[in-house]
Scaffold this motif. Structure first.
Motif, short mmCIF file in Angstrom:
data_model
loop_
_atom_site.label_atom_id
_atom_site.label_comp_id
_atom_site.label_asym_id
_atom_site.label_seq_id
_atom_site.Cartn_x
_atom_site.Cartn_y
_atom_site.Cartn_z
N VAL A 314 25.45 27.00 87.12
CA VAL A 314 24.13 27.64 86.97
C VAL A 314 23.75 28.35 88.28
O VAL A 314 24.42 28.19 89.31
N ARG A 315 22.69 29.09 88.24
CA ARG A 315 22.04 29.56 89.46
C ARG A 315 21.00 28.52 89.87
O ARG A 315 20.41 27.90 88.98
N PRO A 316 20.74 28.28 91.17
CA PRO A 316 21.18 29.02 92.36
C PRO A 316 22.53 28.56 92.89
O PRO A 316 23.25 27.82 92.20
N GLY A 317 22.84 28.97 94.13
CA GLY A 317 24.19 28.79 94.64
C GLY A 317 24.35 27.75 95.72
O GLY A 317 25.18 27.93 96.62
N TYR A 318 23.62 26.64 95.65
CA TYR A 318 23.70 25.63 96.70
C TYR A 318 24.79 24.59 96.48
O TYR A 318 25.08 23.78 97.36
N GLY A 319 25.38 24.60 95.30
CA GLY A 319 26.46 23.65 95.02
C GLY A 319 27.82 24.26 95.26
O GLY A 319 27.96 25.38 95.78
N LEU A 320 28.87 23.51 94.89
CA LEU A 320 30.23 24.03 95.01
C LEU A 320 30.43 25.22 94.07
O LEU A 320 29.84 25.29 93.00
N PRO A 321 31.28 26.18 94.45
CA PRO A 321 31.56 27.32 93.57
C PRO A 321 32.13 26.85 92.23
O PRO A 321 32.84 25.83 92.17
N PRO A 322 31.85 27.58 91.15
CA PRO A 322 32.35 27.19 89.83
C PRO A 322 33.86 27.05 89.76
O PRO A 322 34.38 26.32 88.90
N LYS A 323 34.60 27.69 90.66
CA LYS A 323 36.07 27.58 90.63
C LYS A 323 36.53 26.14 90.91
O LYS A 323 37.68 25.79 90.62
N ASN A 324 35.64 25.31 91.46
CA ASN A 324 35.99 23.92 91.74
C ASN A 324 35.73 22.97 90.58
O ASN A 324 35.91 21.74 90.69
N ARG A 325 35.31 23.49 89.43
CA ARG A 325 34.91 22.65 88.30
C ARG A 325 36.02 21.68 87.89
O ARG A 325 35.78 20.47 87.71
N ASP A 326 37.23 22.18 87.74
CA ASP A 326 38.31 21.33 87.25
C ASP A 326 38.63 20.21 88.24
O ASP A 326 39.02 19.11 87.84
#
Length: 359
Positions: A314-326
């Motif tokens: 989701v937005r905003p961007g304070y967490g890990l990038p979505p590429k790290n989901r797996d």
């Protein structure tokens, strides 16, 4: 030959803003006062220079009514060349006051000479540069004579093929010209945009290795601004006080508001080109926080395993990038987690199955 020249201290080339030339041409309509006002208005618009044309009817054609001396079709249909040039020419006695007025106003002024006597006149006035008109690009002796002055030279290439352009360049070099530019041009008055084939400009830059620009006879600024994106470093446009003034060139010339827009917008286009740059730009810095990132969407207790339904991109961007989901799925949380907080590495512990959390 360098791909940079300088006229009256202003550097011209692809690493500098477009150089805008206001062509006064025949738009004086027989009045010195009008010519002086055009110079003043050109300065106000932000143009880099004003250009004249220096000839007399008897130095450019013959006073003949023969069929081949009569214009057929177009803007000047039915007129003889001598009649047209008698009306359009800039009286030679006007040149000195116009040069003086331009210097007082603070804008460089130079001209297109059409024979050697015109060059001599302009040399007496200390013209800072010379322009060779498209129709004279095949007059190699004139080009060599202009080159012998040692001043920067601009050659317009309307109607010239690649071989003729090369011959004109060679003549300029043979004559001693060290600062040379060429203009892509369509010698129609006016010329339709579709005739311009602007993709020729980058080919000219590669083929001839010179500062290259556009002599634009279309009736608006679109073509000229587009040329900047393709590498044009100079733009020449006819300039008048009133497009409905009735003079030979008025109808395809820019009025002051149009020229001001060209000066502004061509420089904006040049700035927009910039350099190859994939990094974040200064205007983006404040918006980085609104990129997507991973957030917890459920409350979790210490030691629980993160499953797919525990997190979302989701937005905003304070967490890990979505590429790290797996990678995140299958880790365990190292402390109690509240929903709607960012997924960060510090709260995750990788299980043996998924390897180190530093992966």
């Amino acid at each position: 030959m360098t791909q940079e020249i300088s006229i009256a201290g202003r550097k011209i080339g692809r690493n500098h803003p477009p150089y805008i030339i206001a062509e006064l041409s025949a738009n004086h309509n027989g009045k010195l006062e009008t010519a002086m006002r055009i110079i003043e208005e050109a300065k106000k618009t932000g143009a880099d220079a004003v250009k004249l044309q220096t000839y007399r009817p008897d130095t450019i054609t013959l006073d003949s009514d023969a069929d081949e001396f009569r214009i057929k079709g177009g803007l000047w249909d039915g007129r003889t060349l001598y009649e047209l040039y008698e009306e359009a020419h800039m009286p030679w006695e006007w040149h000195k006051p116009l040069f003086e007025h331009a210097r007082q106003v603070g804008i460089p002024i130079f001209s297109s000479p059409f024979d050697n006597t015109a060059v001599d006149l302009l040399e007496d006035l200390n013209a800072p540069a010379y322009k060779i008109a498209s129709f004279e690009a095949v007059d190699l002796p004139l080009i060599r004579y202009v080159a012998s002055t040692g001043k920067p030279m601009i050659i317009s290439t309307g109607m010239a093929n690649a071989e003729e352009i090369a011959e004109a360049i060679a003549a300029a070099r043979d004559g001693g010209c060290q600062q040379l530019a060429i203009l892509h041009c369509v010698s129609g008055y006016p010329a339709p945009a579709e005739d311009y084939n602007l993709r020729t400009i980058p080919d000219m830059i590669e083929r001839f290795g010179l500062v290259t620009g556009l002599s634009d006879h279309t009736i608006d600024n679109t073509t000229a601004i587009a040329s900047v994106v393709l590498g044009a470093s100079l733009i020449e446009k006819h300039f008048t006080l009133d497009r409905n003034g009735g003079g030979p060139d008025d109808s395809f010339s820019l009025e002051p508001a149009d020229l001001a827009a060209l000066c502004r917008d061509s420089k904006t286009a040049w700035k927009a080109l910039g350099n190859v740059d994939y990094g974040q730009k200064s205007s983006e810095q404040g918006n980085v926080q609104f990129r997507r990132s991973l957030y917890f969407v459920k409350d979790m207790n210490k030691g629980e395993i993160v499953s797919a339904d525990c997190i979302r991109s989701v937005r905003p961007g304070y967490g890990l990038p979505p590429k790290n989901r797996d990678w995140v799925i299958g880790t365990q949380v190292s402390k109690k987690i509240r929903a709607y907080t960012p997924v960060v590495r510090e709260v995750l512990e990788a299980t043996g199955h998924f390897g180190s959390k530093k992966t």
